[in-house]
Design an enzyme around this catalytic site. Structure first.
Site, PDB file in Angstrom:
ATOM      1  N   HIS A 180       0.494  -1.252  -0.244  1.00  0.00           N
ATOM      2  CA  HIS A 180      -0.069  -0.133  -0.181  1.00  0.00           C
ATOM      3  C   HIS A 180       0.733   1.252   0.205  1.00  0.00           C
ATOM      4  O   HIS A 180       0.354   2.384  -0.482  1.00  0.00           O
ATOM      5  CB  HIS A 180      -1.015  -0.360   1.018  1.00  0.00           C
ATOM      6  N   LYS A 199      -8.558  13.855   4.276  1.00  0.00           N
ATOM      7  CA  LYS A 199      -8.442  12.360   4.204  1.00  0.00           C
ATOM      8  C   LYS A 199      -7.378  13.004   5.483  1.00  0.00           C
ATOM      9  O   LYS A 199      -6.989  14.106   6.311  1.00  0.00           O
ATOM     10  CB  LYS A 199      -7.288  12.604   2.742  1.00  0.00           C
ATOM     11  N   ARG A 200      -6.291  11.872   5.391  1.00  0.00           N
ATOM     12  CA  ARG A 200      -5.350  12.262   6.711  1.00  0.00           C
ATOM     13  C   ARG A 200      -4.473  13.067   7.031  1.00  0.00           C
ATOM     14  O   ARG A 200      -3.948  13.335   6.160  1.00  0.00           O
ATOM     15  CB  ARG A 200      -4.677  10.158   7.659  1.00  0.00           C
ATOM     16  N   LYS A 230       0.951  14.410   1.671  1.00  0.00           N
ATOM     17  CA  LYS A 230      -0.701  15.395   1.090  1.00  0.00           C
ATOM     18  C   LYS A 230      -0.501  16.366   0.493  1.00  0.00           C
ATOM     19  O   LYS A 230      -1.775  16.630  -0.024  1.00  0.00           O
ATOM     20  CB  LYS A 230      -1.714  14.345   2.188  1.00  0.00           C
ATOM     21  N   THR A 282      -8.679   6.678  -2.832  1.00  0.00           N
ATOM     22  CA  THR A 282      -9.701   6.698  -2.559  1.00  0.00           C
ATOM     23  C   THR A 282     -11.095   7.217  -2.181  1.00  0.00           C
ATOM     24  O   THR A 282     -11.913   7.268  -3.024  1.00  0.00           O
ATOM     25  CB  THR A 282      -9.728   5.353  -1.994  1.00  0.00           C
ATOM     26  N   LYS A 339     -14.829   8.210  -4.198  1.00  0.00           N
ATOM     27  CA  LYS A 339     -15.840   8.680  -3.916  1.00  0.00           C
ATOM     28  C   LYS A 339     -16.585  10.187  -4.810  1.00  0.00           C
ATOM     29  O   LYS A 339     -17.688  10.326  -4.784  1.00  0.00           O
ATOM     30  CB  LYS A 339     -15.607   9.066  -2.326  1.00  0.00           C
TER      31      LYS A 339
HETATM   32  C1  LIG Z   1     -12.056   7.501   1.368  1.00  0.00           C
HETATM   33  C2  LIG Z   1     -11.309   7.608   3.620  1.00  0.00           C
HETATM   34  C3  LIG Z   1     -10.257   8.138   3.172  1.00  0.00           C
HETATM   35  C4  LIG Z   1      -9.007   8.200   2.342  1.00  0.00           C
HETATM   36  O1  LIG Z   1      -8.829   9.305   1.967  1.00  0.00           O
HETATM   37  P1  LIG Z   1      -7.879   9.274   0.863  1.00  0.00           P
HETATM   38  O2  LIG Z   1      -7.786  10.709   0.156  1.00  0.00           O
HETATM   39  O3  LIG Z   1      -8.312   8.108  -0.453  1.00  0.00           O
HETATM   40  O4  LIG Z   1      -6.354   9.059   1.385  1.00  0.00           O
HETATM   41  C5  LIG Z   1      -9.287   7.731   4.890  1.00  0.00           C
HETATM   42  N1  LIG Z   1     -10.591   8.293   5.850  1.00  0.00           N
HETATM   43  C6  LIG Z   1     -12.005   7.875   5.582  1.00  0.00           C
HETATM   44  C7  LIG Z   1     -12.874   8.465   6.290  1.00  0.00           C
HETATM   45  C8  LIG Z   1     -12.559   7.714   3.981  1.00  0.00           C
HETATM   46  O5  LIG Z   1     -13.699   7.441   3.807  1.00  0.00           O
END
Ligand SMILES: *Cc1c(COP(=O)(O)O)cnc(C)c1O
Length: 834
Positions: free
Chosen positions: A377, A568-569, A574, A676, A680
């Site tokens: 990953h 995101k985190r 990032k 991911t 979304k």
């Molecule tokens: C989808 C999702 C992530 C992943 O987000 P990235 O932008 O791909 O890092 C992290 N936390 C939650 C709660 C999510 O739904």
């Protein structure tokens, strides 16, 4: 043995299972609801708690799942079919109730039944805690995969840990992140089914000894161990309207009922009893680190606990269904390792097959290397797991012996292929030599697996060119790509009902199963009345998001503005920092009066920082301080708003994704394995501003470059720029960036706290800044200007929005899982028993 694990002598006959199917209409559902509410939970008219209606509804639905769950299990057993086990330290499932209603197709009847009882479904559903048994993308991917496996009717079971405390709750106090423990199980979890009859005993510590077994062979046993019980809790995973219900099995650690007799007899009874506590600590809490290793002993205990319990569970089931002959085991079983977290499974499967089931090394190795598959990953060096040999020796002595033996045999193979290449042997060894020798978990996973995959095309390429180059030269056939995906059930149908209804009406309903069919939307982008409806749905979703932002952040977001979102985190790679530099630039322009043709913009940022990640926490603080200054300055009224949304989690993302116009995917190229969140957003009609990183590349390929705001260096460009990277030169030559830096460095955002942001700001000027924030600033700013201009042409923007959703079909996790199954698992679809 406890009474729960004892077989019952007074066994009921099959009539006990002879039950009529449960009603799926409003009348029948509300009948059961009333029964549970009044009889089971004993509530009366004085009950004010909103929790009991939730609980009664959960049990009502769980009953419906139970019927289907049993029929699915029995079909898998009866068919003796091949199965896959998805091993993951994290499953970020999100709430269960609304997903169960959607998948059982009872959301309408439930809503009506409750309404007649004077209850609002939405309010009841909001009482469910959002289980946070994962950090971010990796854990959420596991959850999307389980949903797709159940929907595709594949016999896949998830194995994970039942953490008592999930991801911490994030509060923002004076701009700072404050962590609060998340005791999500406090009120019980109606969705889990305890299965004490499948308890396993897990060994730790002790020593090994050799002996001669009954067949006269030399064997090894692991003795004098401190054992911990693993008690499984099963969670149902319903497929979408297909009667399949798969299982997520989560292990809880429990003490054995044995006492330390020495201590006991020495009169230290309380100490002896208290020791039991240590065992239960194993599953007490999720480690809150995303994409960074954690060398704590308790973490290794968690990893082995999951691996050992899950493999024992599978092997016991094998013996139950197939007897002690393992010759067909590899043909019928597959273990998918979600990152290296469960990689100790490679050695543990060897141990169980040899020490517990009497197989020879060769047979056991053949089985292991044809059942294990490993998903990588991340390329970040700080995320590569290594465990000190010393720790292994102390905690898992038998496992260490096996790892040494695997390594010896492996290095013999390497030297046969590259005679005399000692440097290569040193590079590829499972043991990293040095002052403190370490076990390299990724190498253990590669050597022990028949498949190694990355999670987006670019990431898989970079893996075989860089990190795993030597292994790719040795075994090119092992390596493959599986671009991530997300489930369209949760991330479209469930979270965006308005859009779901429009899709159903426009292109029919089977897009939920075959997301590629969303491409039928594309021609409608040219239809003005369709665009109008699309826009209206987006505006409603933006209002819902604005309401949440108003509540949680006390910031007003007008829906006419461009909603620009990065959730995101929080991690340097990032680049939330790049986002905030842009915000400061916009603020500068406003202060300077440079607001001609302005596009009003609301910037939303959210995400948790690992509690020990100082720089990430400083970034959160900077975002909040900038937000405070910007929002309270009257000059920004109607032009710019900034908010940091606290406690980002799955249930928040369900409101955020539908309400977003512009999706920020701005990582340093080559650093985000896939992402991911990007998918979304795209599915819900957001347009991406992003770098050529991870799955962004594939998103842009699908939607077309004209519907994507691209900026920044490529992954190769980033690497070649490193040698002569000169951020101070870049700043000096870019008046906009110079202004931004000046304002930050003047302390404008930390008036009473001098030096507060020195480290963060300093990182931008550092020629060794690994994330090269300054390098991409100019290009980012220009892309933002293109996005702002595009937003002013509503028809143009809505068209882009429609086309993004229309071309998001490729990013369904159904597609991803079909590829895993085609290339790695080879499972057949199994229908539940009639
Ligand atoms: C989808 C999702 C992530 C992943 O987000 P990235 O932008 O791909 O890092 C992290 N936390 C939650 C709660 C999510 O739904």
């Amino acid at each position: 043995m406890s009474s729960l694990t004892n077989p019952i002598k007074n066994h009921p006959n099959d009539q006990v299972f002879d039950l009529p199917p449960l009603a799926m209409d409003a009348e029948g559902l509300s009948q059961d609801f009333k029964h549970y509410y009044a009889h089971t939970f004993g509530r009366d008219r004085d009950c004010q708690s909103a929790y009991y209606p939730y609980k009664a509804l959960a049990i009502t639905l769980r009953d419906r799942l139970m019927e289907r769950w049993k029929r699915t299990r029995q079909a898998y057993d009866d068919k003796r079919c091949k199965r896959t086990y998805y091993l993951s330290l994290e499953f970020l499932m999100g709430r269960t109730l609304s997903n169960a209603m959607l998948n059982l197709d009872v959301d309408g009847p439930v809503e009506k039944g409750l309404y007649d009882l004077g209850l609002m479904l939405e309010e009841i559903a909001s009482n469910e805690p959002d289980p946070g048994l994962g950090n971010g993308g990796l854990g959420r991917l596991a959850a999307c995969f389980l949903d797709s496996c159940a929907t595709l009717q594949l016999p896949v079971r998830g194995y994970g840990l039942r953490y008592e405390y999930g991801m911490f709750r994030q509060l923002i106090e004076k701009g700072e992140q404050v962590e609060e423990p998340d005791h999500w199980l406090r009120d019980g979890n109606p969705w889990e089914l305890e299965r004490p009859e499948f308890t396993q005993r897990i060994q730790f510590g002790g020593r090994t000894e050799s002996y001669t077994d009954h067949a006269g062979r030399l064997a090894v046993r692991w003795v004098d161990t401190h054992d911990v019980l693993a008690v499984p809790y099963d969670i149902p995973v319903p497929g979408y309207r297909n009667d399949t219900v798969n299982t997520l099995r989560l292990w809880k650690a429990a003490a054995t009922d044995e006492f330390d007799l020495d201590e006991f007899n020495a009169g230290s009874y309380p100490e002896s009893v208290a020791q039991k506590n240590a065992a239960e600590h194993i599953t007490m809490v999720l480690y809150p680190n995303d994409a960074s290793e954690n060398g704590k002993e308790l973490r290794l205990r968690q990893q082995f606990f999951l691996a050992s319990a899950s493999l024992k569970d599978v092997l016991r089931d094998w013996v139950r269904l197939h007897g002690k002959d393992f010759s067909r085991f590899a043909e019928l079983n597959c273990f998918q390792l979600n990152d290296t977290h469960p990689a100790v499974s490679v050695a543990e499967l060897m141990r169980q097959l040899m020490d517990d089931h009497g197989l020879e090394w060769g047979e056991a190795w053949d089985i292991t290397t044809s059942t294990m598959a490993y998903t990588n990953h991340t390329l970040l060096p700080e995320a590569l797991e290594r465990w000190p040999v010393r720790l292994f020796r102390q905690l898992l002595p038998r496992i260490l012996e096996i790892i040494f033996e695997i390594n010896a045999r492996f290095l013999a193979e390497v030297s046969l292929r590259w005679p005399g290449d000692n440097d290569r042997q040193r590079r590829m060894s499972l043991i990293e030599e040095g002052y403190e020798p370490q076990v390299r978990m990724a190498y253990l996973a590669i050597v022990g697996s028949y498949s190694v995959n990355g999670v987006a095309a670019l990431h898989s390429e970079l893996l075989v060119e860089g990190l795993f180059r030597d292994f790719h030269e040795l075994w090119p056939e092992k390596f493959n790509n599986k671009t991530n995906g997300v489930t369209p059930r949760r991330w479209l149908s469930l979270c965006n009902p308005g859009l779901r209804d429009l899709l159903d009406e426009t292109i029919g309903t089977d897009w939920v199963y075959h997301l590629d069919k969303l491409s039928k939307l594309a021609p409608h982008a040219d239809d003005a009345s369709f665009r109008k409806r699309w826009h209206a749905i987006k505006q409603d979703s933006k209002q819902r998001l604005a309401d949440v932002v108003g509540q949680l952040c006390r910031v007003e977001f007008p829906v006419e503005a461009l909603f620009d979102v990065q959730v995101k985190r929080i991690h340097e790679y990032k680049r939330q920092l790049l986002n905030i530099l842009h915000v400061v630039h916009l603020y500068n322009r406003i202060k300077r009066g440079d607001t001609e043709n302005w596009t009003p913009r609301c910037v939303l940022i959210g995400g948790k920082a690992a509690p020990g990640y100082v720089m990430a926490k400083q970034i959160i603080r900077l975002i909040n301080h900038v937000a405070t200054v910007v929002n309270k300055d009257p000059a920004t009224e109607g032009l710019l708003r900034v908010a940091f949304i606290p406690d980002y989690r799955v249930s928040l993302m369900e409101v955020i994704a539908p309400g977003t116009d512009l999706s920020e995917q701005i990582s340093t190229a080559g650093k985000e394995a896939s992402g991911t969140g990007n998918m979304k957003f795209m599915m819900n009609g957001a347009v991406t501003i992003g770098t050529l990183d991870g799955a962004n590349i594939e998103i842009r390929d699908q939607v077309g470059e004209e519907n994507f705001f691209l900026f920044g260096l490529t992954a190769a460009g980033v690497e070649s720029r490193r040698q002569h990277y000169d951020p101070n030169g870049i700043i000096a030559n870019d008046p906009a960036l110079m202004d931004v830096m000046n304002l930050l460095e003047s302390g404008h955002f930390n008036q009473f706290e001098g030096g507060l942001f020195d480290a963060v700001i300093g990182s931008i000027r550092n020629p060794h800044d690994p994330w090269m924030t300054a390098a991409d600033f100019r290009s980012y700013l220009e892309a933002q200007e293109r996005a702002a201009a595009a937003y002013q042409d509503r028809d143009h923007w809505v068209r882009m929005s429609i086309l993004n959703a229309a071309h998001s079909g490729h990013f369904s996790s159904d597609r991803t899982i079909e590829e895993y199954n085609r290339d790695i698992w080879g499972l057949e679809k199994v229908l539940p028993q009639a």
